[in-house]
Scaffold this motif. Structure first.
Motif, PDB file in Angstrom:
ATOM      1  N   THR A   8      -1.405  -5.006 -10.597  1.00  0.00           N
ATOM      2  CA  THR A   8      -1.342  -4.260  -9.342  1.00  0.00           C
ATOM      3  C   THR A   8       0.027  -3.632  -9.148  1.00  0.00           C
ATOM      4  O   THR A   8       1.001  -3.972  -9.811  1.00  0.00           O
ATOM      5  N   ILE A   9       0.076  -2.726  -8.186  1.00  0.00           N
ATOM      6  CA  ILE A   9       1.322  -2.054  -7.838  1.00  0.00           C
ATOM      7  C   ILE A   9       1.988  -2.847  -6.717  1.00  0.00           C
ATOM      8  O   ILE A   9       1.370  -3.114  -5.688  1.00  0.00           O
ATOM      9  N   SER A  10       3.232  -3.224  -6.912  1.00  0.00           N
ATOM     10  CA  SER A  10       3.986  -3.894  -5.859  1.00  0.00           C
ATOM     11  C   SER A  10       4.715  -2.844  -5.037  1.00  0.00           C
ATOM     12  O   SER A  10       5.379  -1.969  -5.586  1.00  0.00           O
ATOM     13  N   VAL A  11       4.563  -2.925  -3.730  1.00  0.00           N
ATOM     14  CA  VAL A  11       5.232  -1.999  -2.818  1.00  0.00           C
ATOM     15  C   VAL A  11       5.938  -2.802  -1.736  1.00  0.00           C
ATOM     16  O   VAL A  11       5.611  -3.960  -1.495  1.00  0.00           O
ATOM     17  N   ILE A  12       6.897  -2.169  -1.097  1.00  0.00           N
ATOM     18  CA  ILE A  12       7.566  -2.768   0.045  1.00  0.00           C
ATOM     19  C   ILE A  12       6.888  -2.224   1.304  1.00  0.00           C
ATOM     20  O   ILE A  12       6.795  -1.012   1.490  1.00  0.00           O
ATOM     21  N   CYS A  13       6.421  -3.119   2.149  1.00  0.00           N
ATOM     22  CA  CYS A  13       5.746  -2.705   3.373  1.00  0.00           C
ATOM     23  C   CYS A  13       6.763  -2.048   4.311  1.00  0.00           C
ATOM     24  O   CYS A  13       7.835  -2.613   4.557  1.00  0.00           O
ATOM     25  N   PRO A  14       6.453  -0.867   4.823  1.00  0.00           N
ATOM     26  CA  PRO A  14       7.395  -0.205   5.728  1.00  0.00           C
ATOM     27  C   PRO A  14       7.518  -0.911   7.076  1.00  0.00           C
ATOM     28  O   PRO A  14       8.520  -0.752   7.760  1.00  0.00           O
ATOM     29  N   SER A  15       6.550  -1.721   7.441  1.00  0.00           N
ATOM     30  CA  SER A  15       6.570  -2.390   8.735  1.00  0.00           C
ATOM     31  C   SER A  15       7.370  -3.695   8.713  1.00  0.00           C
ATOM     32  O   SER A  15       8.242  -3.908   9.551  1.00  0.00           O
ATOM     33  N   CYS A  16       7.080  -4.561   7.731  1.00  0.00           N
ATOM     34  CA  CYS A  16       7.744  -5.875   7.702  1.00  0.00           C
ATOM     35  C   CYS A  16       8.790  -5.993   6.599  1.00  0.00           C
ATOM     36  O   CYS A  16       9.473  -7.015   6.505  1.00  0.00           O
ATOM     37  N   ARG A  21      -0.501  -7.140   7.814  1.00  0.00           N
ATOM     38  CA  ARG A  21      -1.760  -6.389   7.886  1.00  0.00           C
ATOM     39  C   ARG A  21      -1.561  -4.916   8.266  1.00  0.00           C
ATOM     40  O   ARG A  21      -2.395  -4.318   8.918  1.00  0.00           O
ATOM     41  N   GLU A  22      -0.469  -4.361   7.847  1.00  0.00           N
ATOM     42  CA  GLU A  22      -0.217  -2.931   8.033  1.00  0.00           C
ATOM     43  C   GLU A  22      -1.028  -2.164   6.997  1.00  0.00           C
ATOM     44  O   GLU A  22      -1.015  -2.497   5.819  1.00  0.00           O
ATOM     45  N   PRO A  23      -1.761  -1.125   7.393  1.00  0.00           N
ATOM     46  CA  PRO A  23      -2.492  -0.325   6.409  1.00  0.00           C
ATOM     47  C   PRO A  23      -1.512   0.394   5.477  1.00  0.00           C
ATOM     48  O   PRO A  23      -0.541   0.975   5.930  1.00  0.00           O
ATOM     49  N   LEU A  24      -1.796   0.320   4.184  1.00  0.00           N
ATOM     50  CA  LEU A  24      -0.936   0.943   3.178  1.00  0.00           C
ATOM     51  C   LEU A  24      -1.762   1.875   2.305  1.00  0.00           C
ATOM     52  O   LEU A  24      -2.937   1.608   2.049  1.00  0.00           O
TER      53      LEU A  24
END
Length: 116
Positions: free
Chosen positions: A67-75, A92-95
């Motif tokens: 999978t692709i690891s991303v940094i959540c912009p919210s948390c 649970r921020e939509p990405l």
């Protein structure tokens, strides 16, 4: 709005439920102590549920490595994404990684191959 969760967490929850179902089926076999055949059938079915859980855990583990690891912009925590849209595992921020879907309301049907 429906309660969404990340895909990886949904699959892990399913695998955990298979373990509990396996134990419950095995404990159900105890009520048939007088009939060794029925008790053995219950024990084997319970074992099959637990083996299925192991297979699902192994499969999601292998899938998780791709999978692709991303940094959540919210948390600001790292999370893994499966598909075009997913939820943050933590907040649970939509990405999305698809620029065409940015700003649209979250819908899991965006992950289907054919868009309607």
């Amino acid at each position: 709005m429906a309660k969404y969760s990340s895909k990886i967490n949904k699959i892990r929850t399913f695998a955990l439920s298979l373990i509990f179902v396996g134990f419950i089926v095995m404990y159900g076999g105890i009520y048939f102590r007088t009939s060794p055949l029925i008790m053995t059938i219950f024990m084997i079915f319970g074992l099959l549920f637990i083996i299925a859980s192991t297979v699902v855990y192994f499969w999601i583990g292998m899938l998780s490595t791709k999978t692709i690891s991303v940094i959540c912009p919210s948390c600001s925590k790292p999370t893994k994404m499966l598909g075009r849209v997913d939820m943050c595992m933590h907040c649970r921020e939509p990405l999305t990684m698809d620029k065409a879907l940015e700003g649209k309301e979250f819908d899991e049907t965006y992950n289907k191959n054919k868009m309607k």
